[in-house]
Scaffold this motif. Sequence first.
Motif: not given
Length: 186
Positions: A34, A88, A90, A161-164, A166-168
């Motif tokens: 991703g 990645k 973050h 915070d990798y999720g933000s 990954a999403e945006r």
Amino acid sequence: MEFSDPELFTDFTSGEIRGSAVDRAERTLADLSGVFADTAALAAMAPRTLVYRTECVFPVAADTPAGLFWGTTFIEPGKVGAEYFMTKGHFHARADRMEAYFTFAGTGVLLLMDRAGSCRAERMVAGSTHLIPAYTAHRTVNTGASVFSFGACWPSDAGHDYGSIAERGFGVRVVERDGEPALVSA
Ligand code: PAN
Ligand code: ZN
């Protein structure tokens, strides 16, 4: 009382950290799903290809208030399609925590994105020093032909915070165009 020898050494030409308590980690293409835009180019590459590795020192437990972490990131030269190898990226989980980056070797770019999605891209060259503001996502990119390495120092309670991302995603990507790095909107 006697003098003691230092427990840690950082080689400022390469960024290599030497000492007993160095924690090593690797990120391969398989760990970065991703992240890169060109999924067809990615599918043609070996998933175990090393993209970057880290050498870190964690003198206190994660989440300890007011402690510091220290580490070097080494990004390999390479591209997925036209897009250069990168981290990645973050926000910090405690998003108000700052971080310092400083370049040892190679050439790269520091991508920064605030909470509204507004992006900046700073060139990184040996000695360049970058103070990442609070509430700012950060990702580094190797735009050169050799290993790009930089040091980092960040609060032990910053978290990741990798999720933000990954999403945006980031609002900007760094690609090779006519043999030179160029910024393209994502
Ligand atoms: C750095 C990064 C390191 C790897 O130490 O963690 O460069 O990048 P990713 O964590 O995005 O994979 C840092 O910014 N620490 O907070
Ligand atoms: Zn960070």
